[in-house]
Design a protein around this motif. Structure first.
Motif, PDB file in Angstrom:
ATOM      1  N   LEU A 118       3.319   4.552  12.224  1.00  0.00           N
ATOM      2  CA  LEU A 118       2.381   5.488  11.613  1.00  0.00           C
ATOM      3  C   LEU A 118       3.057   6.384  10.589  1.00  0.00           C
ATOM      4  CD1 LEU A 118       0.656   6.693  14.915  1.00  0.00           C
ATOM      5  CD2 LEU A 118      -0.074   4.796  13.448  1.00  0.00           C
ATOM      6  N   TYR A 154       0.861  -1.191   0.000  1.00  0.00           N
ATOM      7  CA  TYR A 154       0.000   0.000   0.000  1.00  0.00           C
ATOM      8  C   TYR A 154       0.891   1.233   0.000  1.00  0.00           C
ATOM      9  CZ  TYR A 154      -3.016   3.716   1.773  1.00  0.00           C
ATOM     10  OH  TYR A 154      -3.689   4.909   1.943  1.00  0.00           O
ATOM     11  N   GLU A 179      -2.085   7.370   9.011  1.00  0.00           N
ATOM     12  CA  GLU A 179      -2.415   5.968   8.754  1.00  0.00           C
ATOM     13  C   GLU A 179      -1.324   5.104   9.372  1.00  0.00           C
ATOM     14  OE1 GLU A 179      -4.218   5.175   4.716  1.00  0.00           O
ATOM     15  OE2 GLU A 179      -3.143   7.027   4.244  1.00  0.00           O
ATOM     16  N   LYS A 211      -9.577  -2.752  15.129  1.00  0.00           N
ATOM     17  CA  LYS A 211      -8.696  -1.883  14.350  1.00  0.00           C
ATOM     18  C   LYS A 211      -7.907  -0.997  15.302  1.00  0.00           C
ATOM     19  CE  LYS A 211     -12.150   1.755  14.012  1.00  0.00           C
ATOM     20  NZ  LYS A 211     -12.863   2.706  13.151  1.00  0.00           N
ATOM     21  N   VAL A 269      -6.792   4.538  10.604  1.00  0.00           N
ATOM     22  CA  VAL A 269      -6.632   5.856   9.997  1.00  0.00           C
ATOM     23  C   VAL A 269      -7.140   6.910  10.964  1.00  0.00           C
ATOM     24  CG1 VAL A 269      -6.894   4.988   7.639  1.00  0.00           C
ATOM     25  CG2 VAL A 269      -8.896   5.799   8.881  1.00  0.00           C
ATOM     26  N   ASN A 285      -7.866  11.462  11.067  1.00  0.00           N
ATOM     27  CA  ASN A 285      -7.845  12.730  10.339  1.00  0.00           C
ATOM     28  C   ASN A 285      -8.131  13.883  11.290  1.00  0.00           C
ATOM     29  OD1 ASN A 285      -7.734  11.819   7.333  1.00  0.00           O
ATOM     30  ND2 ASN A 285      -9.364  10.568   8.218  1.00  0.00           N
ATOM     31  N   ASP A 325     -16.411   4.799   7.413  1.00  0.00           N
ATOM     32  CA  ASP A 325     -16.669   6.101   8.019  1.00  0.00           C
ATOM     33  C   ASP A 325     -17.769   5.944   9.064  1.00  0.00           C
ATOM     34  OD1 ASP A 325     -17.182   8.718   8.728  1.00  0.00           O
ATOM     35  OD2 ASP A 325     -17.254   9.459   6.672  1.00  0.00           O
ATOM     36  N   ALA A 341     -14.525   3.959   0.959  1.00  0.00           N
ATOM     37  CA  ALA A 341     -14.342   4.673   2.228  1.00  0.00           C
ATOM     38  C   ALA A 341     -15.654   4.831   2.985  1.00  0.00           C
ATOM     39  CB  ALA A 341     -13.716   6.049   1.968  1.00  0.00           C
ATOM     40  N   ASN A 396      -7.834   4.398   1.183  1.00  0.00           N
ATOM     41  CA  ASN A 396      -6.939   4.535   2.323  1.00  0.00           C
ATOM     42  C   ASN A 396      -6.475   3.141   2.736  1.00  0.00           C
ATOM     43  OD1 ASN A 396      -8.916   3.382   4.120  1.00  0.00           O
ATOM     44  ND2 ASN A 396      -9.869   5.395   4.330  1.00  0.00           N
ATOM     45  N   ILE A 397      -5.709   3.074   3.802  1.00  0.00           N
ATOM     46  CA  ILE A 397      -5.113   1.788   4.173  1.00  0.00           C
ATOM     47  C   ILE A 397      -6.174   0.753   4.547  1.00  0.00           C
ATOM     48  CG2 ILE A 397      -4.781   2.335   6.634  1.00  0.00           C
ATOM     49  CD1 ILE A 397      -2.010   0.953   6.391  1.00  0.00           C
ATOM     50  N   GLN A 410       1.043   5.265   0.763  1.00  0.00           N
ATOM     51  CA  GLN A 410       0.494   6.475   1.373  1.00  0.00           C
ATOM     52  C   GLN A 410       1.313   7.655   0.872  1.00  0.00           C
ATOM     53  OE1 GLN A 410       0.948   6.652   5.637  1.00  0.00           O
ATOM     54  NE2 GLN A 410      -0.061   8.633   5.822  1.00  0.00           N
ATOM     55  N   ASN A 450      -3.544  13.858   7.870  1.00  0.00           N
ATOM     56  CA  ASN A 450      -3.919  12.484   7.538  1.00  0.00           C
ATOM     57  C   ASN A 450      -2.896  11.543   8.155  1.00  0.00           C
ATOM     58  OD1 ASN A 450      -5.169  10.213   6.122  1.00  0.00           O
ATOM     59  ND2 ASN A 450      -3.338  10.248   4.842  1.00  0.00           N
TER      60      ASN A 450
END
Length: 770
Positions: free
Chosen positions: A375, A43, A748, A339, A758, A760, A415, A411, A392-393, A45, A746
């Motif tokens: 991170l 992945y 992750e 998570k 993640v 924000n 959310d 996403a 995103n991740i 970023q 941001n």
């Protein structure tokens, strides 16, 4: 009756040991296939989503084990390309070092790049293989000459083509058994279309229904194999009749009743005409079987699968008959709360320009326990956010890499503001169809064993310069490896009796930021040389042309929306035109070591120049044609010769058109090309790792805060290697720039045991904010 290893008193019923053997076989046949496909997932970023030319593009590569999402140690090299989508050609490609599963990288965006969409792509030996037709390790970026201050999202053109598809839960509709029928409506571009429709039975309306999320929905009814069914859309209105899948007269049906934090509850039903039968329900996540339940199915059977210690992600539940033939399949999403919870706290919500900001980071698991995590954090001007990129991740590892096909706005499902996200996620998996899960047994069989495209170790060989040459010279076996930086020293490599030797990832460190050289330990007149070329990117490009890049479909913004900051006094930037420095010399070598070879070649008088002994012509054209009575001789340093560089002939051996004699004093210089220089010294050159660079961070104090030099940084902080302590905490400081705007943060990351997360945040910077 149901249990995991049931016991029965009747002789016709399988014993406990027999059930255990069947369960073990069902588990083993899947897990042996997944072991053959041990691989990584990459992945990327990036520091933001929109860039301007003449900026640094900062990125962090996560190289995680495909099954457990822990940082992988399989590979040491990440091959990275920047590809122009318009031409599908790489405009940048280099190798980066993978350190304990992570890559800290950057590249510079040249001003020669055309505006448009670009793809940053990453490849490693264990993630980019010939087995799969799909490729996921990409990040879409917008590159502009200068960012538009009023970026407008253009409305999506209406598409009259509509694809409507139905998906029976478990795979089959069976007559007389109530079942769930999922459906999905999209246009020709894969964009969801919300629909309303009616189910007809023998041309009579039976049930009205409509989509509930992104063109997807479901309806429940009891089908009858002796009746005809079709669906007709009422919105958007269509005369087309859509048939539903085949209805079986007899069979078994698998239905999900409940999905909670504690357990999954399923109901298995079968037709009354079928005899009681032992059935097996296998539960697996990413190729690991966590449980197999078995029970005697007469008419209906309820099965509960506990979810303790099950990782977050897509799970496949497969129903097998007594003879272990697969009868039904259902994809479900489990443990979405399992998570990294990343909480951030700034010391202020509004900052003055050039203020110091302090950010506290706290990472916990789903139980509130602190977690040590790796991170990546970026803080950038909101204007450079790509609002239409929903990758995103979490979406990458939990959805995009697990399902075949592009997913619309993934996403949304992660959310927490979307209260219906779990129901929507259930619909997504209900409408994926059979064998969409990459870890499904049939898919794993198709993949076979891993077939590698690129390698960490590079192979080279000491060969004869001419394959058919005869020589009594013993084959040299020693090779020195070094770079232009003498401080990094020289190492010795040894070829085996066949002349083969290996260049390892550790050797690439010598040439970090430049080139690596291999020199054969043999006299200049040796008949042997090093046969080597790094074909890695050539192989990548060949395979790339036949692979399908899977990337989330952007969420459609139905109305025009400005993404410009609400603060209008953004400073303008006047860029100086590019200044190109040239040299009067004929050649400029890329590496200072090549310059040394050039100087050495002068001393050793390596030259192709000659003069004719009869005419004193330097590089006489007639001599080249073989029609001059004189012979060739090497020019002498400081000697005087006739310059023939401007002479041209009417025909070979013919008279000169211009023979204005001009005498020059000859001085030796290497007129050899770079390739010729390397060949003369029996040296091979190739690229090492791309060089590392430190992200620029100004520090403002009482003196420098009044510096008149403008600070127009739009990315004010980038740190890809934040590691939280045992309390799950970390603190970072950074300084704001002179741009009055809203900044986004941001963050992750991943923990050592494979938890992903993640976070924000945003804040405002303006002059005299206080």
């Amino acid at each position: 009756m149901l249990c995991y290893l049931p016991a029965y008193s009747q002789n016709s019923t399988p014993t406990v040991s027999e059930n255990k053997t069947v369960s073990d076989n069902l588990a083993e046949q899947l897990q042996s296939l997944s072991k053959n496909n041990a691989s990584d997932l990459v992945y990327l970023q990036t520091s933001k989503g929109i860039y301007e030319t003449e900026e640094d593009l900062w990125f962090k590569g996560y190289v995680l084990d495909a099954q457990n999402f822990t940082p992988s140690a399989r590979n040491k090299i990440l091959f990275v390309q920047l590809i122009a989508d318009k031409t599908d050609k790489a405009v940048w490609e280099n190798k980066y070092e993978i350190e304990n599963g992570f890559v800290n990288g950057h590249l510079f965006l040249q001003d020669t790049l055309q505006e448009g969409t670009y793809t940053l792509a990453a490849y490693s030996s264990a993630s980019y293989t010939r087995n799969t037709n799909e490729f996921y390790a990409v990040k879409k970026l917008e590159i502009l000459k200068t960012i538009n201050h009023k970026a407008i999202v253009n409305p999506v053109a209406k598409d009259s083509i509509l694809q409507f598809t139905t998906f029976p839960e478990g795979g089959n509709l069976v007559s007389g058994i109530q079942g769930t029928l999922g459906f999905k409506a999209v246009n020709s571009k894969g964009i969801p279309v919300n629909v309303s429709a009616t189910l007809y039975e023998n041309n009579k309306p039976l049930l009205d229904f409509k989509s509930s999320h992104a063109g997807m929905g479901s309806l429940i009814f009891t089908p009858d194999a002796n009746k005809e069914y079709h669906i007709q859309l009422t919105e958007p209105k269509s005369k087309e009749q859509f048939s539903i899948t085949h209805i079986y007269q007899n069979g078994k049906v698998l239905q999900l009743l409940r999905n909670t934090k504690e357990a999954l509850t399923f109901k298995v039903s079968q037709s009354a005409a079928l005899n009681p039968e032992i059935i097996y329900l296998r539960f697996q996540v990413r190729g690991v079987v966590y449980s197999i339940a078995s029970g005697l199915l007469k008419k209906e059977l309820t099965i509960k699968i506990p979810l303790n210690d099950i990782p977050q992600g897509i799970a496949e539940v497969t129903l097998f008959g007594a003879n272990t033939e697969p009868l039904a399949e259902r994809l479900v999403y489990v443990n979405q709360d399992q998570k990294l919870n990343i909480k951030t706290e700034l010391d202020k919500s509004n900052y003055n320009t050039r203020d110091k900001a302090s950010l506290k980071i706290k990472v916990t698991d789903e139980n509130g326990q602190p977690v040590m995590a790796h991170l990546g954090l970026s803080v950038y001007d909101k204007l450079y956010q790509n609002q239409q990129d929903s990758k995103n991740i979490l979406t990458h590892y939990f959805l995009s890499t697990q399902l075949k096909g592009n997913i619309y706005n993934p996403a949304y499902y992660f959310d927490e503001k979307n209260k219906d996200r779990q129901e929507a996620l259930n619909l997504l998996l209900l409408t994926q169809g059979w064998r969409s899960y990459v870890w499904e047994e049939f898919n794993l069989k198709e993949l076979g064993n891993i077939r590698t495209i690129v390698f960490d170790d590079l192979k080279a060989k000491v060969n004869l310069k001419k394959a058919d040459a005869k020589t009594k010279e013993l084959q040299p076996q020693g090779i020195t490896i070094f770079s232009a930086d003498e401080k990094k020293g020289t190492d010795l490599l040894m070829a085996d009796e066949t002349g083969a030797f290996t260049i390892t990832p550790n050797d690439l460190k010598k040439g970090e930021g430049g080139y690596i050289y291999l020199k054969l330990l043999a006299p200049p007149e040796s008949n042997y040389h090093i046969g080597f070329k790094d074909f890695s990117f050539e192989e990548i490009n060949k395979e790339r042309k036949i692979k399908t890049v899977l990337y989330p479909i952007s969420a459609v913004l139905e109305t025009k929306k400005e993404v410009l900051s609400t603060l209008p006094d953004r400073p303008g930037i006047n860029k100086l035109k590019e200044v190109l420095i040239t040299s009067k010399k004929k050649k400029v070598f890329r590496d200072k070591y090549i310059g040394k070879l050039d100087s050495l070649a002068r001393v050793m008088q390596f030259t192709n120049d000659f003069y004719c002994t009869s005419t004193n012509y330097l590089n006489c054209p007639r001599c080249k044609d073989g029609c001059c009575p004189g012979t060739r001789a090497k020019p002498v340093e400081g000697g005087e010769y006739v310059d023939t560089s401007q002479y041209t002939q009417v025909s070979p051996c013919g008279p000169y058109l211009n023979d204005d004699s001009k005498v020059l004093v000859y001085h030796y210089y290497s007129n050899l090309t770079e390739a010729e220089l390397l060949s003369k010294f029996n040296i091979v050159m190739f690229k090492g790792y791309y060089g590392k660079k430190v992200f620029y961070e100004p520090i403002y104090d009482e003196v420098t805060i009044n510096d008149s030099s403008p600070d127009y940084r739009n990315t004010i902080f980038w740190k890809p290697d934040i590691i939280t302590n045992e309390q799950g905490e970390a603190t970072v400081d950074f300084f704001c720039s002179d741009i009055n705007t809203v900044f986004l943060g941001n963050i992750e990351g991943v923990s050592g045991d494979g938890l992903l997360g993640v976070g924000n945040f945003e804040f405002t910077v303006r002059k005299n904010a206080n």
